[in-house]
Design a protein around this motif. Structure first.
Motif, PDB file in Angstrom:
ATOM      1  N   CYS A   1       0.845  -1.196   0.000  1.00  0.00           N
ATOM      2  CA  CYS A   1       0.000   0.000   0.000  1.00  0.00           C
ATOM      3  C   CYS A   1       0.877   1.241   0.000  1.00  0.00           C
ATOM      4  O   CYS A   1       2.024   1.209   0.437  1.00  0.00           O
TER       5      CYS A   1
ATOM      6  N   GLU B   1       0.223   3.963   1.781  1.00  0.00           N
ATOM      7  CA  GLU B   1       0.301   4.370   3.188  1.00  0.00           C
ATOM      8  C   GLU B   1      -0.708   3.533   3.963  1.00  0.00           C
ATOM      9  O   GLU B   1      -1.720   3.130   3.410  1.00  0.00           O
ATOM     10  N   LYS B   2      -0.420   3.272   5.246  1.00  0.00           N
ATOM     11  CA  LYS B   2      -1.356   2.473   6.030  1.00  0.00           C
ATOM     12  C   LYS B   2      -2.513   3.380   6.481  1.00  0.00           C
ATOM     13  O   LYS B   2      -2.285   4.395   7.158  1.00  0.00           O
ATOM     14  N   CYS B   3      -3.737   3.019   6.120  1.00  0.00           N
ATOM     15  CA  CYS B   3      -4.895   3.816   6.533  1.00  0.00           C
ATOM     16  C   CYS B   3      -5.077   3.684   8.050  1.00  0.00           C
ATOM     17  O   CYS B   3      -4.698   2.669   8.642  1.00  0.00           O
TER      18      CYS B   3
ATOM     19  N   TYR C   1      -7.424   2.960  10.049  1.00  0.00           N
ATOM     20  CA  TYR C   1      -8.257   1.895  10.633  1.00  0.00           C
ATOM     21  C   TYR C   1      -7.845   0.511  10.137  1.00  0.00           C
ATOM     22  O   TYR C   1      -8.462  -0.495  10.496  1.00  0.00           O
ATOM     23  N   CYS C   2      -6.801   0.440   9.310  1.00  0.00           N
ATOM     24  CA  CYS C   2      -6.552  -0.808   8.574  1.00  0.00           C
ATOM     25  C   CYS C   2      -5.882  -1.889   9.420  1.00  0.00           C
ATOM     26  O   CYS C   2      -4.810  -1.671   9.987  1.00  0.00           O
TER      27      CYS C   2
ATOM     28  N   LEU D   1      -5.653  -4.963   7.838  1.00  0.00           N
ATOM     29  CA  LEU D   1      -5.431  -5.982   6.804  1.00  0.00           C
ATOM     30  C   LEU D   1      -3.934  -6.208   6.645  1.00  0.00           C
ATOM     31  O   LEU D   1      -3.117  -5.380   7.071  1.00  0.00           O
TER      32      LEU D   1
ATOM     33  N   SER E   1      -0.865  -5.688   5.097  1.00  0.00           N
ATOM     34  CA  SER E   1      -0.269  -4.830   4.064  1.00  0.00           C
ATOM     35  C   SER E   1       0.943  -4.094   4.613  1.00  0.00           C
ATOM     36  O   SER E   1       1.031  -3.813   5.810  1.00  0.00           O
TER      37      SER E   1
ATOM     38  N   GLY F   1      -5.965  -6.998  -1.761  1.00  0.00           N
ATOM     39  CA  GLY F   1      -4.777  -6.500  -1.068  1.00  0.00           C
ATOM     40  C   GLY F   1      -5.103  -5.934   0.292  1.00  0.00           C
ATOM     41  O   GLY F   1      -6.131  -6.253   0.869  1.00  0.00           O
ATOM     42  N   GLY F   2      -4.226  -5.005   0.756  1.00  0.00           N
ATOM     43  CA  GLY F   2      -3.276  -4.259  -0.046  1.00  0.00           C
ATOM     44  C   GLY F   2      -3.926  -3.456  -1.178  1.00  0.00           C
ATOM     45  O   GLY F   2      -5.119  -3.237  -1.218  1.00  0.00           O
ATOM     46  N   THR F   3      -3.071  -3.044  -2.047  1.00  0.00           N
ATOM     47  CA  THR F   3      -3.490  -2.248  -3.199  1.00  0.00           C
ATOM     48  C   THR F   3      -2.914  -2.872  -4.468  1.00  0.00           C
ATOM     49  O   THR F   3      -1.793  -2.539  -4.867  1.00  0.00           O
TER      50      THR F   3
HETATM   51  S1  SF4 Z   1      -5.204  -2.454   2.585  1.00  0.00           S
HETATM   52 FE1  SF4 Z   1      -6.715  -0.866   2.068  1.00  0.00          FE
HETATM   53  S2  SF4 Z   1      -7.369  -0.061   4.044  1.00  0.00           S
HETATM   54 FE2  SF4 Z   1      -5.424  -1.157   4.371  1.00  0.00          FE
HETATM   55  S3  SF4 Z   1      -3.811   0.377   4.183  1.00  0.00           S
HETATM   56 FE3  SF4 Z   1      -4.072  -0.535   2.184  1.00  0.00          FE
HETATM   57  S4  SF4 Z   1      -5.542   0.805   1.148  1.00  0.00           S
HETATM   58 FE4  SF4 Z   1      -5.676   1.255   3.328  1.00  0.00          FE
END
Ligand code: SF4
Length: 446
Positions: free
Chosen positions: A46, A48-50, A52-53, A55, A57, A98-100
């Motif tokens: 990704c 940047e790490k969001c 609330y994430c 997941l 990544s 993902g991820g992205t």
């Molecule tokens: S996986 Fe999605 S929610 Fe998590 S950091 Fe990457 S873009 Fe953001």
């Protein structure tokens, strides 16, 4: 009552998985014979790490790290191909998540598709699903997706309010989201799905509806509405953000009613499908799915496995390094072997929370026992008005030769994240709590 206890995306949760030894995918490969399986590739990178994430990544990885990762994916694909070749496995759905995934360059994206086509057989009429993101969507990448026959494109927009996007710690702004979604729509993908989040601090019913109304101007085929969760280890937890459950529930009720009024069929608490669209409900309770890459989950019969659960960037990087060093991808080191009782629970959870509910006859023929006898709590829920027997809404499903369904009511749907966790078995609950305790201790968060 807080309706937001836990998202039962799958059962059991990854935190109930434990180290395994002496388990080989070879023993389970016959379950992947023939058609109808899912194939999933996880791209764990990704921008940047969001905020609330939680997941799997990592951020800040350059071309070289991505190349190393794709090399490992290719080795895994080659080993799985060898494993599956006696069984003529064909996959009905390929998902790249993902991820992205679109963080990959065009050359890397082409490499991924070439690799998947080289090692796996996709069924005729298969679905190919990919997650996109506003900042990474451009013409060249979308042209690759069209060329590769992608059937469903999903984009995490989350909000059309810059203020809310900033609270969520999203890197994109509303302008990029508009442009990216507008561009996607010009390519004519069979299904375009957009994700939104509610329960964001500072968000109101009015601002949430404004985002959804704007989304509708792009005529998406599906909309997902996610409540904001702030789980252990995420950035918003460190910033001490606590979502307001009451405000979130009110927003949910207004937004879900709005979308139904706009002609969307509500398939679950989160999923809204445009009526008249091509998407059917999916059979997901006992399906097999094979994951590639690091962070994705495989479900093959009673064996569920993935790399150990990781949230922070540091933990994810460690798992990534382990993945890239893996010599034998058929050696399953972390996961769970489900008992028959847990398989029944999984079946119930995966069906009850999603339209059209649990097919009673099918349940009986799968497990040789009655649903209401196996799960007496369902009777209590019926008295509470949270579940019901099917009515004319499911007429179409019945006409296809299906039987009687137990489904959530409208109120029950809104309480999915409260009801679902009540179906977790004591054994799985204990394993999850043990993990929470250990994880909290190691991160000083509990
Ligand atoms: S996986 Fe999605 S929610 Fe998590 S950091 Fe990457 S873009 Fe953001």
């Amino acid at each position: 009552m807080n309706p937001y206890q836990q998202y039962m995306y799958s059962y059991p949760h990854k935190t109930a998985y434990r180290p395994l030894s002496g388990v080989s995918l070879k023993e389970y490969a016959p379950l992947l014979a023939g058609k109808g399986h899912g194939l999933y590739l996880h791209i764990p990178f990704c921008q940047e790490k969001c905020g609330y994430c939680n997941l799997f990544s990592v951020t800040g990885q350059g071309e070289e790290s991505i190349r190393r990762y794709l090399d490992a994916v290719e080795r895994q694909c080659a080993q799985y191909e060898k494993l599956l070749s006696p069984y003529a496995a064909e996959f009905s759905e390929l998902t790249i998540g993902g991820g992205t995934p679109l963080l990959l360059g065009e050359g890397q994206m082409e490499r991924v598709f070439d690799c998947l086509k080289k090692y796996f057989c996709l069924e005729k009429g298969r679905e190919i699903v990919i997650e996109t993101a506003p900042n990474q969507t451009n013409r060249k990448k979308l042209e690759i997706l069209v060329r590769e026959g992608v059937t469903r494109v999903s984009m995490g927009i989350q909000s059309f309010s810059d203020q809310e996007l900033s609270v969520l710690g999203r890197r994109h702004g509303a302008k990029q989201a508009r442009e990216a979604l507008g561009l996607i729509k010009t390519y004519g993908f069979p299904c375009v799905n957009v994700d939104f989040i509610y329960g964001v601090p500072g968000q109101t019913v009015t601002s949430l509806l404004a985002s959804l109304k704007e989304a509708l101007t792009f005529a998406p085929d599906e909309i997902f509405l996610y409540p904001l969760y702030v789980k252990h280890g995420v950035r918003m937890e460190r910033a001490r953000v606590v979502p307001d459950a009451e405000a979130a529930y009110l927003q949910y009720r207004e937004a879900s009613g709005f979308l139904r009024g706009e002609g969307f069929r509500q398939d679950s608490m989160r999923r809204f499908v445009r009526r008249g669209g091509k998407r059917e409900f999916s059979e997901c309770g006992l399906g097999t799915s094979l994951a590639l890459g690091c962070g994705g989950r495989s479900y093959v019969g009673k064996l569920h496995f993935c790399s150990p659960y990781a949230i922070t960037g540091k933990e994810c990087l460690k798992r990534l390094e382990e993945y890239e060093k893996t010599v034998d991808f058929t050696d399953v080191r972390h996961g769970i072997l489900l008992s028959e009782e847990e398989i029944q629970r999984r079946y119930l959870i995966r069906h009850l929370l999603i339209y059209p509910g649990v097919d009673i006859q099918k349940y009986e023929s799968c497990f040789g026992s009655g649903l209401m006898e196996d799960f007496p709590v369902l009777q209590d829920w019926m008295e509470e008005g949270w579940v019901r027997w099917n009515d004319s809404q499911e007429k179409k499903v019945q006409e296809k030769g299906r039987g009687k369904f137990l489904a959530l009511t409208q109120t029950g749907l809104g309480l999915s994240d409260f009801l679902g966790p009540r179906l977790i078995s004591p054994g799985i609950q204990k394993a999850m709590e043990e993990w929470e305790e250990m994880y909290g201790r190691s991160h000083g968060t509990l």
